[in-house]
Design a protein around this motif. Structure first.
Motif, PDB file in Angstrom:
ATOM      1  N   GLN A 293     -23.534   9.880 -30.022  1.00 43.92           N
ATOM      2  CA  GLN A 293     -23.715   8.528 -29.512  1.00 43.92           C
ATOM      3  C   GLN A 293     -22.465   8.097 -28.772  1.00 43.92           C
ATOM      4  O   GLN A 293     -21.350   8.486 -29.125  1.00 43.92           O
TER       5      GLN A 293
ATOM      6  N   PRO B  76     -36.576   6.220 -38.002  1.00 41.68           N
ATOM      7  CA  PRO B  76     -35.593   6.143 -36.914  1.00 41.68           C
ATOM      8  C   PRO B  76     -35.044   7.530 -36.578  1.00 41.68           C
ATOM      9  O   PRO B  76     -34.824   8.354 -37.472  1.00 41.68           O
TER      10      PRO B  76
ATOM     11  N   GLU C 216     -32.310  10.276 -35.567  1.00 44.32           N
ATOM     12  CA  GLU C 216     -30.887  10.465 -35.796  1.00 44.32           C
ATOM     13  C   GLU C 216     -30.286  11.171 -34.580  1.00 44.32           C
ATOM     14  O   GLU C 216     -30.547  12.345 -34.342  1.00 44.32           O
TER      15      GLU C 216
ATOM     16  N   GLN D 147     -28.527   1.901 -27.783  1.00 45.75           N
ATOM     17  CA  GLN D 147     -28.825   0.482 -27.646  1.00 45.75           C
ATOM     18  C   GLN D 147     -30.260   0.156 -28.068  1.00 45.75           C
ATOM     19  O   GLN D 147     -30.641  -1.005 -28.135  1.00 45.75           O
ATOM     20  N   GLU D 148     -31.071   1.182 -28.311  1.00 45.67           N
ATOM     21  CA  GLU D 148     -32.470   0.992 -28.689  1.00 45.67           C
ATOM     22  C   GLU D 148     -32.692   1.498 -30.110  1.00 45.67           C
ATOM     23  O   GLU D 148     -31.998   2.389 -30.581  1.00 45.67           O
ATOM     24  N   SER D 149     -33.667   0.940 -30.785  1.00 41.68           N
ATOM     25  CA  SER D 149     -34.039   1.422 -32.118  1.00 41.68           C
ATOM     26  C   SER D 149     -35.229   2.361 -31.967  1.00 41.68           C
ATOM     27  O   SER D 149     -36.382   1.994 -32.219  1.00 41.68           O
TER      28      SER D 149
ATOM     29  N   THR E 294     -37.716   5.582 -32.595  1.00 42.73           N
ATOM     30  CA  THR E 294     -38.254   6.410 -33.671  1.00 42.73           C
ATOM     31  C   THR E 294     -38.366   7.845 -33.201  1.00 42.73           C
ATOM     32  O   THR E 294     -38.281   8.139 -32.004  1.00 42.73           O
TER      33      THR E 294
END
Length: 338
Positions: free
Chosen positions: A165, A159, A161, A93-95, A97
């Motif tokens: 998920q 970002p 990987e 739900q978050e971007s 890094t």
């Protein structure tokens, strides 16, 4: 000769490894399932946003979104595996890094399993509040230093990987249960790979190399020879192993209070460097933070601490730093913990 090696692998190594994997998974699931149920209940009650807001100032200090505060809190109260499970629930739900995951992972490595590990350090002779402050403050300080460094240099800003998920499905209880079963399968696979790799590293005697590398450093740090071998055991194998041995040696009077305190400071900040480092790298963390920066931070911290201790009196150490009641543990014996 090859036949003998194959026979030993099939009859001894493989069953032993399978039994070890089963025992670890069973223990972890006993810890994780209650945590998952509690988190699901908090989510259903709408409490997670309030918990995240309460942790917002701390997370902002280290450049992390509010939701990652729940990951670290879970890690503090349970263990790294518990934090990983919550991470895989919230991270999609978050971007995030690579830098952010590295910061979070470094904090998880320094401060985790506090109810158990603080008890171990207390029994070995350090006051529990001192041990708690060392773990929490050091985790936040290292996290902030890494965040500022990565931001200043523009490093690891790509970002992350995620290797796994949570699928985007409906929010029904049945769907949630199926997703948790999938996550358990993934965790079993991760543990199997990690423990197999650890067994291989032990087979090629990587721990002997670490002992050879660490012995001169510990002398420079001011940790006495009586505590050196036990400290190395804790750094390579974990706080429970090294801490348990330190408890026994401290009770028998073989290690001074100062050496015990210095050794436990190092073990608190940097233990199980092989297993735990490999573990958080499955989250997407970078080795620069979770190994090299953590190791450098721990060594500098202990070097400063030991030199400061040299300028303090025995009375000050006994009153504020050392746990004088650890004489009561002589009747109990060392704590056996994983």
């Amino acid at each position: 000769m090859p036949h003998t090696l194959a026979s030993q692998f099939l009859n001894h190594t493989l069953p032993s490894l399978a039994r070890e994997i089963f025992e670890v998974c069973l223990l972890l699931f006993k810890l994780m399932i209650p945590v998952l149920i509690i988190v699901k209940a908090l989510e259903a009650l709408g409490a997670i946003p309030y918990i995240s807001v309460a942790l917002e100032p701390v997370m902002r200090l280290v450049g992390l979104p509010e939701s990652m505060g729940l990951v670290w809190t879970t890690t503090l109260l349970t263990n790294i595996y518990g934090g990983m499970l919550i991470f895989f629930q919230l991270a999609p739900q978050e971007s995030l890094t690579v830098a952010q995951v590295t910061v979070l992972s470094s904090m998880m490595l320094i401060a985790h399993s506090l109810p158990l590990e603080l008890r171990i350090t207390q029994k070995a002779g350090v006051r529990i509040m001192v041990a708690l402050l060392i773990r929490i403050i050091s985790a936040l300080l290292l996290g902030a230093l890494l965040h500022w460094s990565y931001q200043w240099g523009g490093w690891l800003q790509q970002p992350v990987e995620l290797i796994w998920q949570t699928p985007a499905t409906d929010s029904s209880l049945l769907s949630w249960g199926i997703n948790q079963l999938k996550s358990f399968v993934m965790i079993i696979l991760i543990i199997t790979v990690l423990m197999s790799l650890l067994r291989f590293l032990r087979w090629i005697h990587i721990e002997r190399l670490m002992i050879w590398l660490l012995q001169p450093l510990l002398r420079i740090l001011g940790i006495g020879p009586q505590a050196t071998s036990l400290t190395i055991i804790g750094v390579t194998l974990g706080l429970s192993f090294g801490g348990g041995l330190l408890i026994r040696e401290a009770q028998n009077g073989h290690i001074s209070g100062k050496d015990c305190f210095s050794a436990l400071c190092l073990l608190s900040l940097c233990h199980s460097v092989i297993e735990d480092t490999l573990l958080v790298m499955t989250l997407g963390a970078d080795l620069s933070g979770v190994l090299w920066a953590r190791l450098a931070f721990s060594l500098i911290f202990v070097a400063i601490m030991t030199r400061w201790l040299n300028h303090t009196s025995d009375a000050f150490q006994q009153r504020w730093l050392l746990n004088s009641s650890n004489s009561n543990t002589r009747k109990e014996g060392p704590m056996n913990a994983n």
